[in-house]
Design an enzyme around this catalytic site. Sequence first.
Site, PDB file in Angstrom:
ATOM      1  NE  ARG A 104      -4.464   0.622   1.568  1.00  0.00           N
ATOM      2  CZ  ARG A 104      -5.334   0.534   2.475  1.00  0.00           C
ATOM      3  NH1 ARG A 104      -5.309   1.618   3.098  1.00  0.00           N
ATOM      4  NH2 ARG A 104      -6.039   0.320   1.961  1.00  0.00           N
ATOM      5  CG  HIS A 131      -8.660   0.076  -2.616  1.00  0.00           C
ATOM      6  ND1 HIS A 131      -7.272  -1.066  -2.450  1.00  0.00           N
ATOM      7  CD2 HIS A 131      -8.998   0.468  -1.692  1.00  0.00           C
ATOM      8  CE1 HIS A 131      -7.549  -1.602  -1.073  1.00  0.00           C
ATOM      9  NE2 HIS A 131      -9.163  -0.810  -0.324  1.00  0.00           N
ATOM     10  CD  GLN A 134     -13.400  -1.947  -0.548  1.00  0.00           C
ATOM     11  OE1 GLN A 134     -12.480  -1.852   0.578  1.00  0.00           O
ATOM     12  NE2 GLN A 134     -14.158  -2.696   0.336  1.00  0.00           N
ATOM     13  CG  ASP A 219     -13.572   6.508  -0.774  1.00  0.00           C
ATOM     14  OD1 ASP A 219     -13.736   6.665  -0.176  1.00  0.00           O
ATOM     15  OD2 ASP A 219     -12.816   6.320  -1.984  1.00  0.00           O
ATOM     16  CB  CYS A 259     -13.127   1.135  -0.038  1.00  0.00           C
ATOM     17  SG  CYS A 259     -13.252   2.847  -0.027  1.00  0.00           S
ATOM     18  NE  ARG A 288     -10.339  -5.488   1.490  1.00  0.00           N
ATOM     19  CZ  ARG A 288      -9.051  -3.744   1.198  1.00  0.00           C
ATOM     20  NH1 ARG A 288     -10.027  -3.434   1.410  1.00  0.00           N
ATOM     21  NH2 ARG A 288      -8.241  -4.046   1.176  1.00  0.00           N
TER      22      ARG A 288
HETATM   23  N1  NVA Z   1     -10.058   6.665  -1.308  1.00  0.00           N
HETATM   24  C1  NVA Z   1      -9.672   6.566  -0.474  1.00  0.00           C
HETATM   25  C2  NVA Z   1      -9.928   5.136  -0.191  1.00  0.00           C
HETATM   26  C3  NVA Z   1      -9.420   4.448   1.540  1.00  0.00           C
HETATM   27  C4  NVA Z   1      -9.430   3.194   1.134  1.00  0.00           C
HETATM   28  C5  NVA Z   1      -8.136   6.193  -0.065  1.00  0.00           C
HETATM   29  O1  NVA Z   1      -7.207   6.432  -1.199  1.00  0.00           O
HETATM   30  O2  NVA Z   1      -8.094   7.663   1.064  1.00  0.00           O
HETATM   31  N1   CP Z   2     -11.615  -0.251   2.940  1.00  0.00           N
HETATM   32  C1   CP Z   2      -9.834  -0.222   3.568  1.00  0.00           C
HETATM   33  O1   CP Z   2      -9.048  -0.147   1.644  1.00  0.00           O
HETATM   34  O2   CP Z   2      -9.660   0.048   4.240  1.00  0.00           O
HETATM   35  P1   CP Z   2      -8.336   0.485   5.530  1.00  0.00           P
HETATM   36  O3   CP Z   2      -7.803   1.844   4.453  1.00  0.00           O
HETATM   37  O4   CP Z   2      -8.639   0.167   6.436  1.00  0.00           O
HETATM   38  O5   CP Z   2      -7.861  -0.186   4.666  1.00  0.00           O
END
Ligand code: NVA
Ligand code: CP
Length: 304
Positions: A104, A131, A134, A219, A259, A288
Amino acid sequence: MTTRHFLTLLDLTPDELKALIRRAVELKRIRNSGEIYEPLKNQVLAMIFEKSSTRTRVSFEAGMAQFGGHALFLSSRDTQLGRGEPVEDSAKVISSMCDAVMIRTFSHESVETFAANSSVPVINALTDDYHPCQLLADMQTYYEHRGDIQGKTVTWVGDGNNMCHSYINAARQFDFHLNIACPEGFDPNAELVAANQDRISIYRTPEEAIKGSHLVVTDVWASMGQEEEQKEREKAFAGYQVTSALMDTADKEALFMHCLPAHRGEEVSAELMDNDPRSVVFDEAENRLHAQKALLELLMVGSQ
Ligand code: NVA
Ligand code: CP
């Protein structure tokens, strides 16, 4: 056999994705029945996190433990990667000791560079651009509640961000139409939109986009790394909150997904999140675990 990675949904074929969703449902049944299934005994998944996470970390770590393997949490704060060791060197070293790597991070290119230098499967656990993990959970959740998503209409409300980009890829791979409601200036990547023009329609209000949709997804307005834009984005996205009243204009069988983490009172109303049966966000979060176990099995067992 060549090493397979999962950097976007396009790394698996539509048939493989369909089979993976079915397998995730089966793995969920196996776990709920108490049956022990350990296909990854003695295998190690390295998990590199350069951004925060709850669901992603817990689901991958729990999934590896349930499969009889081990997960190694590597924060950029504590590794040499965080002190500037080249991604290429880190990839060669980590992949020489582990059986798969999950990352990540911010830049999608750095995950591509890591994968190009890794001797084991690399999984994108969120970048600024995509992502895909997800989406596996979201597609499993829709399938469990409503059956096949092929031919349905999905509406994305909000920022043209990493999740929106993965929904665009999902529209292609799972064969549905995607309406996107976003304010001007917050559109998804123009190249991705151009490449998928036959699958997506862009609207400037959620009301126009949602009409008759079978699935509505939103989101946060400011993603990780955009915290300083929060105030400016709250203004730009005023009028983009998904509420129960808005859901009433969707198809009568419509579901709502997010998500998570969610900001109640911003992109989603508290009423819809917590008290509306159309909201399946916590099933989506649990999935997940099951969907990623199916992914680990495909990439790690399938390539042995
Ligand atoms: N769009 C959000 C998704 C988090 C799971 C982010 O990148 O922070
Ligand atoms: N939806 C998701 O990826 O959650 P986290 O940021 O908690 O991993």
